[in-house]
Write a protein that holds these residues in place. Structure first.
Motif, PDB file in Angstrom:
ATOM      1  N   THR A  53       7.573 -81.689  16.999  1.00 43.97           N
ATOM      2  CA  THR A  53       8.441 -82.159  18.088  1.00 43.97           C
ATOM      3  C   THR A  53       7.861 -81.930  19.480  1.00 43.97           C
ATOM      4  N   GLY A  54       6.846 -81.080  19.579  1.00 38.68           N
ATOM      5  CA  GLY A  54       6.296 -80.761  20.885  1.00 38.68           C
ATOM      6  C   GLY A  54       7.022 -79.619  21.583  1.00 38.68           C
ATOM      7  N   MET A  55       8.033 -79.050  20.948  1.00 38.84           N
ATOM      8  CA  MET A  55       8.746 -77.909  21.544  1.00 38.84           C
ATOM      9  C   MET A  55       7.806 -76.709  21.611  1.00 38.84           C
ATOM     10  N   ARG A  56       7.798 -76.035  22.743  1.00 32.59           N
ATOM     11  CA  ARG A  56       6.919 -74.884  22.907  1.00 32.59           C
ATOM     12  C   ARG A  56       7.352 -73.751  21.988  1.00 32.59           C
ATOM     13  N   ALA A  79      14.119 -90.081  17.757  1.00 39.98           N
ATOM     14  CA  ALA A  79      12.738 -89.626  17.916  1.00 39.98           C
ATOM     15  C   ALA A  79      12.763 -88.176  18.392  1.00 39.98           C
ATOM     16  N   LEU A  80      12.394 -87.262  17.532  1.00 39.54           N
ATOM     17  CA  LEU A  80      12.462 -85.840  17.879  1.00 39.54           C
ATOM     18  C   LEU A  80      11.500 -85.464  19.002  1.00 39.54           C
ATOM     19  N   ALA A  81      10.370 -86.141  19.089  1.00 40.84           N
ATOM     20  CA  ALA A  81       9.384 -85.807  20.112  1.00 40.84           C
ATOM     21  C   ALA A  81       9.915 -86.051  21.520  1.00 40.84           C
ATOM     22  N   THR A  82      10.801 -87.036  21.684  1.00 43.35           N
ATOM     23  CA  THR A  82      11.347 -87.343  23.010  1.00 43.35           C
ATOM     24  C   THR A  82      12.799 -86.902  23.161  1.00 43.35           C
ATOM     25  N   ALA A  83      13.304 -86.181  22.179  1.00 46.65           N
ATOM     26  CA  ALA A  83      14.699 -85.731  22.221  1.00 46.65           C
ATOM     27  C   ALA A  83      14.856 -84.571  23.208  1.00 46.65           C
ATOM     28  N   PRO A  84      16.070 -84.323  23.680  1.00 46.56           N
ATOM     29  CA  PRO A  84      16.309 -83.183  24.570  1.00 46.56           C
ATOM     30  C   PRO A  84      15.995 -81.855  23.873  1.00 46.56           C
ATOM     31  N   ASP A  85      15.760 -80.829  24.694  1.00 47.58           N
ATOM     32  CA  ASP A  85      15.413 -79.516  24.145  1.00 47.58           C
ATOM     33  C   ASP A  85      16.495 -78.964  23.222  1.00 47.58           C
ATOM     34  N   ALA A  86      17.751 -79.267  23.503  1.00 50.40           N
ATOM     35  CA  ALA A  86      18.833 -78.776  22.651  1.00 50.40           C
ATOM     36  C   ALA A  86      18.717 -79.344  21.241  1.00 50.40           C
ATOM     37  N   VAL A  87      18.358 -80.610  21.147  1.00 49.28           N
ATOM     38  CA  VAL A  87      18.200 -81.250  19.833  1.00 49.28           C
ATOM     39  C   VAL A  87      17.006 -80.645  19.099  1.00 49.28           C
ATOM     40  N   LYS A  88      15.931 -80.368  19.840  1.00 46.53           N
ATOM     41  CA  LYS A  88      14.767 -79.727  19.229  1.00 46.53           C
ATOM     42  C   LYS A  88      15.119 -78.324  18.737  1.00 46.53           C
ATOM     43  N   THR A 141      23.682 -85.280   3.174  1.00 47.79           N
ATOM     44  CA  THR A 141      24.619 -84.344   3.812  1.00 47.79           C
ATOM     45  C   THR A 141      23.931 -83.073   4.295  1.00 47.79           C
ATOM     46  N   SER A 142      22.727 -82.794   3.796  1.00 47.75           N
ATOM     47  CA  SER A 142      21.982 -81.608   4.228  1.00 47.75           C
ATOM     48  C   SER A 142      20.737 -81.968   5.021  1.00 47.75           C
ATOM     49  N   SER A 143      20.587 -83.231   5.366  1.00 50.30           N
ATOM     50  CA  SER A 143      19.379 -83.670   6.071  1.00 50.30           C
ATOM     51  C   SER A 143      19.383 -83.208   7.519  1.00 50.30           C
ATOM     52  N   LEU A 144      18.206 -83.191   8.112  1.00 50.38           N
ATOM     53  CA  LEU A 144      18.075 -82.818   9.517  1.00 50.38           C
ATOM     54  C   LEU A 144      18.829 -83.795  10.409  1.00 50.38           C
ATOM     55  N   TYR A 145      18.729 -85.082  10.106  1.00 55.42           N
ATOM     56  CA  TYR A 145      19.412 -86.083  10.921  1.00 55.42           C
ATOM     57  C   TYR A 145      20.925 -85.861  10.913  1.00 55.42           C
ATOM     58  N   ASP A 146      21.468 -85.627   9.737  1.00 54.19           N
ATOM     59  CA  ASP A 146      22.908 -85.418   9.632  1.00 54.19           C
ATOM     60  C   ASP A 146      23.328 -84.138  10.352  1.00 54.19           C
ATOM     61  N   ALA A 147      22.513 -83.076  10.225  1.00 54.78           N
ATOM     62  CA  ALA A 147      22.838 -81.814  10.887  1.00 54.78           C
ATOM     63  C   ALA A 147      22.843 -81.975  12.403  1.00 54.78           C
ATOM     64  N   ILE A 148      21.888 -82.755  12.933  1.00 54.90           N
ATOM     65  CA  ILE A 148      21.812 -82.948  14.384  1.00 54.90           C
ATOM     66  C   ILE A 148      22.949 -83.846  14.852  1.00 54.90           C
ATOM     67  N   THR A 149      23.149 -84.973  14.184  1.00 56.20           N
ATOM     68  CA  THR A 149      24.153 -85.929  14.666  1.00 56.20           C
ATOM     69  C   THR A 149      25.580 -85.405  14.480  1.00 56.20           C
ATOM     70  N   ALA A 150      25.771 -84.520  13.511  1.00 57.54           N
ATOM     71  CA  ALA A 150      27.110 -83.952  13.318  1.00 57.54           C
ATOM     72  C   ALA A 150      27.440 -82.888  14.363  1.00 57.54           C
ATOM     73  N   ASN A 151      26.413 -82.369  15.043  1.00 58.27           N
ATOM     74  CA  ASN A 151      26.615 -81.256  15.961  1.00 58.27           C
ATOM     75  C   ASN A 151      26.207 -81.530  17.397  1.00 58.27           C
ATOM     76  N   ALA A 152      25.666 -82.721  17.661  1.00 54.00           N
ATOM     77  CA  ALA A 152      25.189 -83.006  19.023  1.00 54.00           C
ATOM     78  C   ALA A 152      25.614 -84.412  19.423  1.00 54.00           C
ATOM     79  N   PHE A 153      25.849 -84.590  20.703  1.00 50.69           N
ATOM     80  CA  PHE A 153      26.155 -85.907  21.232  1.00 50.69           C
ATOM     81  C   PHE A 153      24.848 -86.538  21.686  1.00 50.69           C
ATOM     82  N   ILE A 154      24.307 -87.428  20.873  1.00 45.46           N
ATOM     83  CA  ILE A 154      23.027 -88.073  21.222  1.00 45.46           C
ATOM     84  C   ILE A 154      23.188 -89.580  21.175  1.00 45.46           C
TER      85      ILE A 154
END
Length: 201
Positions: free
Chosen positions: A145-148, A99-108, A188-201
């Motif tokens: 996402t609610g990110m300012r 859930a991007l709206a409740t994800a940490p700022d780094a993920v946003k 392989t180019s999706s947002l989900y894949d880009a985030i999960t390949a580069n962040a520990f969530i």
């Protein structure tokens, strides 16, 4: 006397109808293609190119329409495309448990880099990496996402300082380019894949 007047009136009426018919035929001839054998010739416009005379020695050149390249989207169309693409990717993330709206700022911020890459792919070359595009992306990411917006602008301005941001940017660029012509983003180019390949969530 009255009969002569009636005949004169009918003759004038028929003459007027004949003139009207001639005007209408001329206007139709100018707007319709001229048939030459099995081919048609359109009136010359700036979109048409005359080719050589056909082999049957006809005196009419054959005109063909050049395919027009896809025009670069204007600001409103770009905003619409980015909202659609961001909405599709946000939904894909949510279905897969992120859930991007409740994800940490780094993920946003990663999502911002991805969407900025998508914006570059959907813009014309003159608008890429511009302040206007960054503003559109910041507004879109704020809504999704609610990110300012200042934080989103900061992530965009420091894009080259982080290998993770650059990886997400590249995935967004490739994903949007593929989506533009095929109407879906490869996993392989999706947002989900880009985030999960580069962040520990």
């Amino acid at each position: 006397m009255m009969v002569n007047g009636l005949i004169l009136f009918i003759q004038v009426g028929l003459l007027a109808l004949l003139v009207l018919l001639a005007v209408r035929v001329i206007s139709l001839v100018r707007s319709e293609p001229i048939a030459v054998g099995r081919q048609e010739i359109w009136p010359a416009t700036r979109d048409t190119v005359a080719t050589d005379l056909p082999s049957n020695n006809s005196e009419w050149p054959v005109a063909s329409r050049r395919p027009t390249p896809e025009a670069a989207p204007d600001r409103a169309e770009l905003i619409t495309r980015l909202h659609i693409l961001a909405g599709l990717q946000e939904r894909d993330c949510r279905v897969k448990g992120l859930a991007l709206a409740t994800a940490p700022d780094a993920v946003k911020a990663y999502a911002t880099a991805w969407l900025y890459g998508a914006g570059c792919a959907l813009s014309d070359k003159g608008s890429r990496h511009s302040e206007a595009l960054a503003g559109i992306v910041a507004q879109t990411i704020n809504r999704k996402t609610g990110m300012r917006q200042p934080q989103a602008m900061q992530a965009i301005s420091t894009l080259t300082d982080s290998a993770v941001y650059l990886a997400c940017f590249r995935a967004g660029l490739e994903g949007a380019e593929f989506w533009r012509y095929n109407h879906f983003v490869p996993p392989t180019s999706s947002l989900y894949d880009a985030i999960t390949a580069n962040a520990f969530i």
